[in-house]
Enzyme design. Structure first.
Site, mmCIF file in Angstrom:
data_model
loop_
_atom_site.group_PDB
_atom_site.id
_atom_site.type_symbol
_atom_site.label_atom_id
_atom_site.label_comp_id
_atom_site.label_asym_id
_atom_site.label_seq_id
_atom_site.Cartn_x
_atom_site.Cartn_y
_atom_site.Cartn_z
ATOM 1 N N ARG A 1 0.828 -1.207 0.000
ATOM 2 C CA ARG A 1 0.000 0.000 0.000
ATOM 3 C C ARG A 1 0.856 1.248 0.000
ATOM 4 O O ARG A 1 1.964 1.246 0.520
ATOM 5 C CB ARG A 1 -0.937 0.006 1.198
ATOM 6 C CG ARG A 1 -0.196 -0.063 2.506
ATOM 7 C CD ARG A 1 -1.002 -0.572 3.641
ATOM 8 N NE ARG A 1 -1.318 -1.960 3.431
ATOM 9 C CZ ARG A 1 -1.982 -2.710 4.278
ATOM 10 N NH1 ARG A 1 -2.411 -2.206 5.395
ATOM 11 N NH2 ARG A 1 -2.230 -3.962 4.039
ATOM 12 N N ASP B 1 -1.021 3.447 4.970
ATOM 13 C CA ASP B 1 -1.997 2.858 5.885
ATOM 14 C C ASP B 1 -1.924 3.662 7.176
ATOM 15 O O ASP B 1 -0.825 3.906 7.688
ATOM 16 C CB ASP B 1 -1.636 1.386 6.148
ATOM 17 C CG ASP B 1 -2.663 0.674 7.005
ATOM 18 O OD1 ASP B 1 -3.872 0.926 6.829
ATOM 19 O OD2 ASP B 1 -2.267 -0.152 7.845
ATOM 20 N N ASP C 1 -3.727 3.479 10.906
ATOM 21 C CA ASP C 1 -4.623 2.768 11.812
ATOM 22 C C ASP C 1 -4.783 3.538 13.117
ATOM 23 O O ASP C 1 -3.800 4.066 13.653
ATOM 24 C CB ASP C 1 -4.066 1.379 12.156
ATOM 25 C CG ASP C 1 -4.161 0.403 10.996
ATOM 26 O OD1 ASP C 1 -5.096 0.530 10.182
ATOM 27 O OD2 ASP C 1 -3.302 -0.492 10.910
#
Length: 186
Positions: A109, A112, A114
């Site tokens: 990716r 990201d 989170d």
């Protein structure tokens, strides 16, 4: 944003700013530049104050397809007046701005982000499970967090201890110099 409806705890803004922990990672394109820009994007977000940025870690991929490049990961501590759902929406908006696509679970990716913790909130909501359901197993989150906050705890356990016990502990190295969003690591 929450599937639990408008009265969900995820949709409620706190009455006072809440401390949260965010984990960032990238392994496609210019990952160092992307992660650094994402930190700046978060610093520029109204209702959110970045209070700490960990050193960058280079880590091997965990899960997902074979043959992925290594990741650059870091952890941010923030205080925010945003609701948990709004914080998640900000994170996903920044991911999208950096061309994040969700095609393969745990695949490579561009970015990201989170939400690892949001104060002491515990949520089983599938949209945003808190604390992050796999953070306690991931040295790529835990090691940078422990570098930033050596005495941090997650669900009552020292983050540094969890990092040392994680299966991917051997794949995490601290990056010094040019790939550090805030300058050279100390």
């Amino acid at each position: 944003m929450s599937t639990a409806g408008p009265d969900s705890v995820l949709d409620r803004a706190p009455s006072a700013p809440v401390a949260a922990v965010l984990a960032l990672g990238a392994n496609l394109g210019d990952a160092a530049a992307t992660v650094a820009q994402a930190v700046r994007d978060l610093q520029d977000t109204p209702g959110l104050q970045v209070t700490g940025v960990s050193p960058v870690a280079r880590t091997g991929p965990v899960g997902g397809p074979e043959g992925q490049p290594d990741y650059l990961n870091l952890v941010l501590t923030v205080t925010t007046g945003l609701s948990p759902a709004s914080l998640l929406a900000v994170a996903q908006g920044i991911e999208e701005a950096h061309h994040r696509t969700r095609e393969v679970r745990w695949g490579p990716r561009t970015l990201d982000i989170d939400v690892i913790t949001y104060g002491d909130l515990v949520s089983g909501d599938p949209v945003l499970t808190l604390p992050h359901p796999r953070a306690h197993l991931r040295a790529f989150v835990l090691a940078p967090w422990s570098w930033l906050e050596p005495e941090a705890t997650l669900s009552g356990e020292r983050v540094a201890d969890l990092a040392a016990q994680a299966e991917d502990a051997g794949s995490v190295t601290r990056v010094l110099g040019g790939e550090e969003p805030g300058g050279p690591a100390s």
